[in-house]
Scaffold this active site. Sequence first.
Site, PDB file in Angstrom:
ATOM      1  N   ASN A 288      26.592  65.066  62.135  1.00  0.00           N
ATOM      2  CA  ASN A 288      25.234  64.669  62.576  1.00  0.00           C
ATOM      3  C   ASN A 288      24.546  63.757  61.551  1.00  0.00           C
ATOM      4  OD1 ASN A 288      22.075  66.273  63.494  1.00  0.00           O
ATOM      5  ND2 ASN A 288      23.053  64.538  64.444  1.00  0.00           N
TER       6      ASN A 288
ATOM      7  N   ASP B 183      35.388  58.229  63.875  1.00  0.00           N
ATOM      8  CA  ASP B 183      34.613  58.690  62.721  1.00  0.00           C
ATOM      9  C   ASP B 183      34.580  57.588  61.646  1.00  0.00           C
ATOM     10  OD1 ASP B 183      33.607  59.938  60.500  1.00  0.00           O
ATOM     11  OD2 ASP B 183      34.912  61.699  60.637  1.00  0.00           O
TER      12      ASP B 183
ATOM     13  N   CYS C 255      26.261  60.352  61.028  1.00  0.00           N
ATOM     14  CA  CYS C 255      26.722  58.980  61.335  1.00  0.00           C
ATOM     15  C   CYS C 255      26.643  58.687  62.838  1.00  0.00           C
ATOM     16  CB  CYS C 255      28.145  58.750  60.832  1.00  0.00           C
ATOM     17  SG  CYS C 255      28.328  58.890  59.033  1.00  0.00           S
ATOM     18  N   ARG C 256      27.585  59.211  63.612  1.00  0.00           N
ATOM     19  CA  ARG C 256      27.697  58.807  65.024  1.00  0.00           C
ATOM     20  C   ARG C 256      26.596  59.356  65.928  1.00  0.00           C
ATOM     21  NH1 ARG C 256      33.638  60.923  65.532  1.00  0.00           N
ATOM     22  NH2 ARG C 256      32.711  62.340  63.996  1.00  0.00           N
ATOM     23  N   SER C 257      26.358  60.677  65.883  1.00  0.00           N
ATOM     24  CA  SER C 257      25.386  61.209  66.858  1.00  0.00           C
ATOM     25  C   SER C 257      23.936  60.794  66.567  1.00  0.00           C
ATOM     26  CB  SER C 257      25.533  62.729  67.039  1.00  0.00           C
ATOM     27  OG  SER C 257      25.299  63.424  65.849  1.00  0.00           O
TER      28      SER C 257
ATOM     29  N   CYS D  59      28.352  64.987  67.101  1.00  0.00           N
ATOM     30  CA  CYS D  59      29.533  64.580  66.326  1.00  0.00           C
ATOM     31  C   CYS D  59      29.816  65.689  65.318  1.00  0.00           C
ATOM     32  CB  CYS D  59      29.299  63.230  65.655  1.00  0.00           C
ATOM     33  SG  CYS D  59      27.913  63.210  64.507  1.00  0.00           S
TER      34      CYS D  59
HETATM   35  P1  4NP Z   1      29.700  62.027  61.766  1.00  0.00           P
HETATM   36  O1  4NP Z   1      30.537  61.565  60.470  1.00  0.00           O
HETATM   37  O2  4NP Z   1      30.457  63.194  62.362  1.00  0.00           O
HETATM   38  O3  4NP Z   1      29.733  60.832  62.633  1.00  0.00           O
HETATM   39  O4  4NP Z   1      28.317  62.403  61.279  1.00  0.00           O
HETATM   40  C1  4NP Z   1      30.933  62.445  59.456  1.00  0.00           C
HETATM   41  C2  4NP Z   1      30.023  62.867  58.528  1.00  0.00           C
HETATM   42  C3  4NP Z   1      30.421  63.716  57.501  1.00  0.00           C
HETATM   43  C4  4NP Z   1      31.728  64.128  57.428  1.00  0.00           C
HETATM   44  C5  4NP Z   1      32.660  63.707  58.371  1.00  0.00           C
HETATM   45  C6  4NP Z   1      32.253  62.867  59.396  1.00  0.00           C
HETATM   46  N1  4NP Z   1      32.122  64.989  56.355  1.00  0.00           N
HETATM   47  O5  4NP Z   1      33.336  65.311  56.289  1.00  0.00           O
HETATM   48  O6  4NP Z   1      31.285  65.403  55.561  1.00  0.00           O
END
Ligand code: 4NP
Length: 165
Positions: free
Chosen positions: A14, A128, A16-18, A11
């Site tokens: 790294n 997201d 939340c989703r992945s 994602c």
């Molecule tokens: P992820 O979520 O891609 O599922 O880990 C996010 C985590 C951090 C951010 C965006 C999405 N950020 O903008 O910091």
Amino acid sequence: MKSEVRVLFVCLGNICRSPTAEGVFRKVVDDAGMATCIVVDSAGTHAYHTGEAPDRRAQLAAEKRGFDLSKIMARRVVVEDFSQFDLVLAMDQDNLRLLREQCPEEYADRVRLFLEFAADHDELEVPDPYYGGSLGFERVLDLIERASSGLLKHCQLRLDHPAIK
Ligand code: 4NP
């Protein structure tokens, strides 16, 4: 017979989703008794959160469903990942595009969307959840749990029939 299938979930951050996909799929693989032949990892296309544990909200939502994310640490995708992993699975189209830009041509067929493996193809992206509320994290888990069973079947098929991509 191929002895191992290696899967990398990707994602943006790294956190939340992945890592959620890594934790859920690892448990699905363990429960199926396949931990010795399916390797699971996760990474992000950006380095904002390198070295951090998964987001507290992701950890709590996962824990409520019996998945442990506490030992995962965020890292960025490196070019070696494309040769090291048989499947590099993006959570959404933006991350798929970034991965395709980085991926050496010889490994292009390894880079795919994770939700391709869900039995129903209604949605292809895991949204997201970072800037939203707790419902977003539940939705992430729903989609990931659904696609994980399909992905396990695909990995089992590949182990039996190495020509399958
Ligand atoms: P992820 O979520 O891609 O599922 O880990 C996010 C985590 C951090 C951010 C965006 C999405 N950020 O903008 O910091």
